[in-house]
Write a protein that holds these residues in place. Structure first.
Motif, PDB file in Angstrom:
ATOM      1  N   VAL A  85      -9.600  13.537  -7.319  1.00  0.00           N
ATOM      2  CA  VAL A  85      -8.247  13.157  -7.729  1.00  0.00           C
ATOM      3  C   VAL A  85      -7.667  12.137  -6.742  1.00  0.00           C
ATOM      4  N   ALA A  86      -7.895  12.344  -5.441  1.00  0.00           N
ATOM      5  CA  ALA A  86      -7.393  11.422  -4.420  1.00  0.00           C
ATOM      6  C   ALA A  86      -8.022  10.046  -4.592  1.00  0.00           C
ATOM      7  N   ALA A  87      -9.329   9.991  -4.790  1.00  0.00           N
ATOM      8  CA  ALA A  87     -10.022   8.706  -4.926  1.00  0.00           C
ATOM      9  C   ALA A  87      -9.543   7.963  -6.167  1.00  0.00           C
ATOM     10  N   GLU A  88      -9.579   8.633  -7.295  1.00  0.00           N
ATOM     11  CA  GLU A  88      -9.180   7.979  -8.541  1.00  0.00           C
ATOM     12  C   GLU A  88      -7.697   7.603  -8.521  1.00  0.00           C
ATOM     13  N   GLY A  89      -6.871   8.504  -8.024  1.00  0.00           N
ATOM     14  CA  GLY A  89      -5.434   8.257  -7.987  1.00  0.00           C
ATOM     15  C   GLY A  89      -5.040   7.135  -7.054  1.00  0.00           C
ATOM     16  N   PHE A  90      -5.679   7.084  -5.879  1.00  0.00           N
ATOM     17  CA  PHE A  90      -5.317   6.022  -4.938  1.00  0.00           C
ATOM     18  C   PHE A  90      -5.778   4.659  -5.439  1.00  0.00           C
ATOM     19  N   VAL A  91      -6.960   4.584  -6.010  1.00  0.00           N
ATOM     20  CA  VAL A  91      -7.423   3.299  -6.553  1.00  0.00           C
ATOM     21  C   VAL A  91      -6.485   2.843  -7.666  1.00  0.00           C
ATOM     22  N   GLU A  92      -6.118   3.750  -8.548  1.00  0.00           N
ATOM     23  CA  GLU A  92      -5.195   3.399  -9.635  1.00  0.00           C
ATOM     24  C   GLU A  92      -3.859   2.912  -9.068  1.00  0.00           C
ATOM     25  N   LEU A  93      -3.329   3.612  -8.094  1.00  0.00           N
ATOM     26  CA  LEU A  93      -2.063   3.223  -7.461  1.00  0.00           C
ATOM     27  C   LEU A  93      -2.184   1.855  -6.798  1.00  0.00           C
ATOM     28  N   ALA A  94      -3.255   1.663  -6.035  1.00  0.00           N
ATOM     29  CA  ALA A  94      -3.424   0.410  -5.295  1.00  0.00           C
ATOM     30  C   ALA A  94      -3.556  -0.790  -6.228  1.00  0.00           C
ATOM     31  N   VAL A  95      -4.282  -0.627  -7.305  1.00  0.00           N
ATOM     32  CA  VAL A  95      -4.440  -1.730  -8.255  1.00  0.00           C
ATOM     33  C   VAL A  95      -3.122  -1.984  -8.992  1.00  0.00           C
ATOM     34  N   ARG A  96      -2.482  -0.928  -9.435  1.00  0.00           N
ATOM     35  CA  ARG A  96      -1.228  -1.068 -10.185  1.00  0.00           C
ATOM     36  C   ARG A  96      -0.131  -1.715  -9.352  1.00  0.00           C
ATOM     37  N   ALA A 154      -8.089  -5.230  -0.025  1.00  0.00           N
ATOM     38  CA  ALA A 154      -8.792  -5.848  -1.156  1.00  0.00           C
ATOM     39  C   ALA A 154      -7.844  -6.115  -2.315  1.00  0.00           C
ATOM     40  N   CYS A 155      -6.910  -5.209  -2.548  1.00  0.00           N
ATOM     41  CA  CYS A 155      -5.957  -5.408  -3.642  1.00  0.00           C
ATOM     42  C   CYS A 155      -5.092  -6.639  -3.397  1.00  0.00           C
ATOM     43  N   GLY A 156      -4.738  -6.887  -2.157  1.00  0.00           N
ATOM     44  CA  GLY A 156      -3.969  -8.081  -1.831  1.00  0.00           C
ATOM     45  C   GLY A 156      -4.811  -9.340  -1.864  1.00  0.00           C
ATOM     46  N   GLU A 157      -6.042  -9.230  -1.422  1.00  0.00           N
ATOM     47  CA  GLU A 157      -6.927 -10.393  -1.321  1.00  0.00           C
ATOM     48  C   GLU A 157      -7.455 -10.865  -2.676  1.00  0.00           C
ATOM     49  N   PHE A 158      -7.720  -9.927  -3.571  1.00  0.00           N
ATOM     50  CA  PHE A 158      -8.328 -10.263  -4.856  1.00  0.00           C
ATOM     51  C   PHE A 158      -7.316 -10.161  -5.997  1.00  0.00           C
ATOM     52  N   PRO A 162      -9.143  -9.155 -12.515  1.00  0.00           N
ATOM     53  CA  PRO A 162      -8.463  -8.274 -13.475  1.00  0.00           C
ATOM     54  C   PRO A 162      -8.415  -6.820 -12.978  1.00  0.00           C
ATOM     55  N   ASP A 163      -7.333  -6.135 -13.323  1.00  0.00           N
ATOM     56  CA  ASP A 163      -7.104  -4.768 -12.850  1.00  0.00           C
ATOM     57  C   ASP A 163      -8.294  -3.842 -13.085  1.00  0.00           C
ATOM     58  N   GLU A 164      -8.801  -3.830 -14.307  1.00  0.00           N
ATOM     59  CA  GLU A 164      -9.894  -2.906 -14.628  1.00  0.00           C
ATOM     60  C   GLU A 164     -11.138  -3.201 -13.794  1.00  0.00           C
ATOM     61  N   GLU A 165     -11.471  -4.461 -13.647  1.00  0.00           N
ATOM     62  CA  GLU A 165     -12.643  -4.845 -12.855  1.00  0.00           C
ATOM     63  C   GLU A 165     -12.468  -4.463 -11.381  1.00  0.00           C
ATOM     64  N   LEU A 166     -11.299  -4.740 -10.830  1.00  0.00           N
ATOM     65  CA  LEU A 166     -11.024  -4.388  -9.441  1.00  0.00           C
ATOM     66  C   LEU A 166     -11.041  -2.881  -9.254  1.00  0.00           C
ATOM     67  N   LEU A 173     -17.109   1.887  -4.927  1.00  0.00           N
ATOM     68  CA  LEU A 173     -17.249   1.822  -3.472  1.00  0.00           C
ATOM     69  C   LEU A 173     -16.858   3.148  -2.827  1.00  0.00           C
ATOM     70  N   LEU A 174     -15.741   3.687  -3.233  1.00  0.00           N
ATOM     71  CA  LEU A 174     -15.298   4.978  -2.685  1.00  0.00           C
ATOM     72  C   LEU A 174     -16.328   6.066  -2.929  1.00  0.00           C
ATOM     73  N   ARG A 175     -16.824   6.124  -4.132  1.00  0.00           N
ATOM     74  CA  ARG A 175     -17.798   7.177  -4.477  1.00  0.00           C
ATOM     75  C   ARG A 175     -19.072   7.059  -3.652  1.00  0.00           C
ATOM     76  N   ARG A 176     -19.499   5.838  -3.377  1.00  0.00           N
ATOM     77  CA  ARG A 176     -20.705   5.640  -2.544  1.00  0.00           C
ATOM     78  C   ARG A 176     -20.442   5.979  -1.092  1.00  0.00           C
ATOM     79  N   ALA A 177     -19.253   5.679  -0.621  1.00  0.00           N
ATOM     80  CA  ALA A 177     -18.961   5.784   0.802  1.00  0.00           C
ATOM     81  C   ALA A 177     -18.563   7.181   1.266  1.00  0.00           C
ATOM     82  N   LEU A 178     -17.971   7.967   0.387  1.00  0.00           N
ATOM     83  CA  LEU A 178     -17.467   9.275   0.816  1.00  0.00           C
ATOM     84  C   LEU A 178     -18.569  10.324   0.795  1.00  0.00           C
TER      85      LEU A 178
END
Length: 182
Positions: A85-96, A154-158, A162-166, A173-178
């Motif tokens: 939930v943290a991974a998915e939620g934070f990515v969604e928040l950061a992109v949005r 990354a959200c600022g740099e890229f 498009p939102d979905e791609e980012l 990346l999160l799933r591989r790294a954690l």
């Protein structure tokens, strides 16, 4: 010709957001914002008590989503669910809210020290714990913090991706790294 009063409250917010993103929060004065809007500093102060009030209003929607994410994480029955939930939620928040995050690039740690954002620091700590999966391990917490900071950057740099791609790239990346939580 400069206008004597700003058309809308939103016009001041938009000007402040542009200034914060290009000059930085610290480097922007109320006079700078007024100049961009085409009004007096007094007109800006009519709408906002101070520069912190402008930043608080700009960040309010993102902060509300972060609070909601914190509640969803806390409601999870186990560390693996909390991590997901943290991974998915934070990515969604950061992109949005990538434009809001971009406003704070390079200044986020300092801004978190302001009393108005004290609760964000506590939520960030809980988010790091959830992402780490093993919050008792320093290596897991370090990885979680680096990933959160990297996602924000990354959200600022890229901004042109498009939102979905980012979002998909960041979540992969999160799933591989954690580390798995089990």
């Amino acid at each position: 010709m400069a206008r004597l009063t700003p058309q809308t409250h939103g016009e001041i917010l938009a000007a402040a957001a542009r200034r914060f993103a290009t000059i930085g929060y610290r480097g922007t004065s109320l006079q700078d914002i007024a100049g961009e809007v085409g009004c007096s500093k007094a007109a800006v102060l009519y709408h906002f008590a101070n520069k912190e009030a402008i930043l608080t209003e700009l960040m309010a929607p993102a902060i509300e989503v972060l609070r909601s994410l914190d509640d969803r994480i806390a409601a999870q029955p186990d560390p693996a669910s909390a991590q997901r939930v943290a991974a998915e939620g934070f990515v969604e928040l950061a992109v949005r809210f990538r434009s809001e995050i971009a406003l704070l690039r390079g200044e986020f740690p300092e801004l978190l020290q302001q009393p108005v954002f004290a609760h964000i620091h506590r939520i960030s700590e809980r988010l790091i714990d959830a992402l780490a999966g093993h919050p008792e391990r320093a290596s897991a917490r370090i990885a979680a913090l680096v990933l959160l900071a990297g996602i924000a950057e990354a959200c600022g740099e890229f901004a042109d991706v498009p939102d979905e791609e980012l979002g998909d790239a960041l979540l992969a990346l999160l799933r591989r790294a954690l580390e798995p939580t089990h």
